[in-house]
Write a protein that holds these residues in place. Structure first.
Motif, PDB file in Angstrom:
ATOM      1  N   ASN A   1     -23.745  -6.209 -15.278  1.00 46.72           N
ATOM      2  CA  ASN A   1     -22.958  -5.251 -14.500  1.00 46.72           C
ATOM      3  C   ASN A   1     -23.675  -3.911 -14.393  1.00 46.72           C
ATOM      4  O   ASN A   1     -23.677  -3.282 -13.332  1.00 46.72           O
ATOM      5  CB  ASN A   1     -21.574  -5.058 -15.122  1.00 46.72           C
ATOM      6  CG  ASN A   1     -20.674  -6.254 -14.927  1.00 46.72           C
ATOM      7  OD1 ASN A   1     -20.907  -7.088 -14.057  1.00 46.72           O
ATOM      8  ND2 ASN A   1     -19.633  -6.340 -15.735  1.00 46.72           N
ATOM      9  N   LEU A   2     -24.292  -3.468 -15.490  1.00 47.35           N
ATOM     10  CA  LEU A   2     -25.052  -2.215 -15.468  1.00 47.35           C
ATOM     11  C   LEU A   2     -26.213  -2.311 -14.488  1.00 47.35           C
ATOM     12  O   LEU A   2     -26.443  -1.396 -13.698  1.00 47.35           O
ATOM     13  CB  LEU A   2     -25.561  -1.873 -16.871  1.00 47.35           C
ATOM     14  CG  LEU A   2     -26.474  -0.653 -16.971  1.00 47.35           C
ATOM     15  CD1 LEU A   2     -25.757   0.608 -16.528  1.00 47.35           C
ATOM     16  CD2 LEU A   2     -27.000  -0.515 -18.396  1.00 47.35           C
ATOM     17  N   ALA A   3     -26.935  -3.419 -14.520  1.00 50.29           N
ATOM     18  CA  ALA A   3     -28.072  -3.597 -13.605  1.00 50.29           C
ATOM     19  C   ALA A   3     -27.611  -3.539 -12.150  1.00 50.29           C
ATOM     20  O   ALA A   3     -28.244  -2.884 -11.309  1.00 50.29           O
ATOM     21  CB  ALA A   3     -28.785  -4.918 -13.895  1.00 50.29           C
ATOM     22  N   ARG A   4     -26.496  -4.225 -11.846  1.00 52.58           N
ATOM     23  CA  ARG A   4     -25.982  -4.181 -10.466  1.00 52.58           C
ATOM     24  C   ARG A   4     -25.605  -2.761 -10.068  1.00 52.58           C
ATOM     25  O   ARG A   4     -25.867  -2.333  -8.951  1.00 52.58           O
ATOM     26  CB  ARG A   4     -24.778  -5.122 -10.315  1.00 52.58           C
ATOM     27  CG  ARG A   4     -25.165  -6.553 -10.096  1.00 52.58           C
ATOM     28  CD  ARG A   4     -24.005  -7.399  -9.622  1.00 52.58           C
ATOM     29  NE  ARG A   4     -22.956  -7.552 -10.614  1.00 52.58           N
ATOM     30  CZ  ARG A   4     -22.955  -8.460 -11.573  1.00 52.58           C
ATOM     31  NH1 ARG A   4     -23.942  -9.318 -11.679  1.00 52.58           N
ATOM     32  NH2 ARG A   4     -21.947  -8.524 -12.426  1.00 52.58           N
ATOM     33  N   PHE A   5     -24.990  -2.035 -11.002  1.00 55.61           N
ATOM     34  CA  PHE A   5     -24.601  -0.652 -10.692  1.00 55.61           C
ATOM     35  C   PHE A   5     -25.835   0.213 -10.440  1.00 55.61           C
ATOM     36  O   PHE A   5     -25.868   0.992  -9.484  1.00 55.61           O
ATOM     37  CB  PHE A   5     -23.772  -0.054 -11.842  1.00 55.61           C
ATOM     38  CG  PHE A   5     -23.396   1.366 -11.612  1.00 55.61           C
ATOM     39  CD1 PHE A   5     -22.432   1.704 -10.687  1.00 55.61           C
ATOM     40  CD2 PHE A   5     -24.016   2.377 -12.323  1.00 55.61           C
ATOM     41  CE1 PHE A   5     -22.084   3.026 -10.456  1.00 55.61           C
ATOM     42  CE2 PHE A   5     -23.684   3.703 -12.107  1.00 55.61           C
ATOM     43  CZ  PHE A   5     -22.714   4.028 -11.169  1.00 55.61           C
TER      44      PHE A   5
ATOM     45  N   THR B   1     -27.412  -0.885  -7.038  1.00 51.68           N
ATOM     46  CA  THR B   1     -26.633  -0.724  -5.804  1.00 51.68           C
ATOM     47  C   THR B   1     -25.839   0.574  -5.753  1.00 51.68           C
ATOM     48  O   THR B   1     -25.394   0.971  -4.679  1.00 51.68           O
ATOM     49  CB  THR B   1     -25.636  -1.897  -5.622  1.00 51.68           C
ATOM     50  OG1 THR B   1     -24.647  -1.808  -6.648  1.00 51.68           O
ATOM     51  CG2 THR B   1     -26.342  -3.223  -5.648  1.00 51.68           C
ATOM     52  N   GLY B   2     -25.583   1.192  -6.896  1.00 47.38           N
ATOM     53  CA  GLY B   2     -24.770   2.389  -6.944  1.00 47.38           C
ATOM     54  C   GLY B   2     -23.284   2.093  -6.885  1.00 47.38           C
ATOM     55  O   GLY B   2     -22.466   3.004  -6.779  1.00 47.38           O
ATOM     56  N   ARG B   3     -22.907   0.804  -6.972  1.00 46.81           N
ATOM     57  CA  ARG B   3     -21.492   0.412  -6.894  1.00 46.81           C
ATOM     58  C   ARG B   3     -21.051  -0.185  -8.217  1.00 46.81           C
ATOM     59  O   ARG B   3     -21.780  -0.986  -8.814  1.00 46.81           O
ATOM     60  CB  ARG B   3     -21.268  -0.606  -5.791  1.00 46.81           C
ATOM     61  CG  ARG B   3     -21.497  -0.051  -4.401  1.00 46.81           C
ATOM     62  CD  ARG B   3     -21.119  -1.084  -3.372  1.00 46.81           C
ATOM     63  NE  ARG B   3     -21.723  -2.372  -3.725  1.00 46.81           N
ATOM     64  CZ  ARG B   3     -22.496  -3.066  -2.925  1.00 46.81           C
ATOM     65  NH1 ARG B   3     -22.747  -2.658  -1.730  1.00 46.81           N
ATOM     66  NH2 ARG B   3     -23.005  -4.216  -3.320  1.00 46.81           N
ATOM     67  N   GLU B   4     -19.837   0.166  -8.617  1.00 45.44           N
ATOM     68  CA  GLU B   4     -19.265  -0.441  -9.818  1.00 45.44           C
ATOM     69  C   GLU B   4     -18.882  -1.872  -9.515  1.00 45.44           C
ATOM     70  O   GLU B   4     -18.546  -2.227  -8.393  1.00 45.44           O
ATOM     71  CB  GLU B   4     -18.023   0.320 -10.282  1.00 45.44           C
ATOM     72  CG  GLU B   4     -18.352   1.587 -11.002  1.00 45.44           C
ATOM     73  CD  GLU B   4     -17.156   2.176 -11.684  1.00 45.44           C
ATOM     74  OE1 GLU B   4     -16.481   1.441 -12.437  1.00 45.44           O
ATOM     75  OE2 GLU B   4     -16.895   3.355 -11.460  1.00 45.44           O
TER      76      GLU B   4
END
Length: 106
Positions: A95-99, A102-105
């Motif tokens: 989840n941290l990597a995706r955030f 992408t800048g999205r939670e």
């Protein structure tokens, strides 16, 4: 703060609900760009899953760019299988990597 991890695998079980681990805690120490120390506890009916845990996350510059993340868990209840802890940690890091990417939670 209170957060939850939800397991999508049909055979996964949570400590707070059927497929969810909910926990609360606070930040005990923050060193920008270097260190995060969190004190956490699961929300669970089973007392064997209770108690305070400490999660220390250390960030260092990775060779060739990027950031290495080291997470050390202390005080995990004996009733929490190591594989469950690893799965939850992996989910949080994904989840941290995706955030970050992408800048999205999530």
């Amino acid at each position: 703060m209170s957060r939850s991890l939800t397991y999508e695998a049909p055979d996964a079980t949570g400590k707070s609900a059927a497929h969810t681990d909910t926990y609360h805690g606070h930040f005990a120490r923050l060193v920008p760009d270097e260190l995060v120390v969190e004190v956490l506890a699961f929300e669970a009916v089973d007392p064997a899953l209770g108690g305070t845990m400490t999660l220390t996350t250390t960030l260092t510059d990775a060779e060739g760019g990027g950031t290495d993340v080291l997470m050390v868990h202390e005080g995990i209840p004996d009733a929490v299988p190591a594989a469950d802890n690893e799965t939850g940690t992996r989910m949080a890091l994904e989840n941290l990597a995706r955030f970050v990417e992408t800048g999205r939670e999530v």
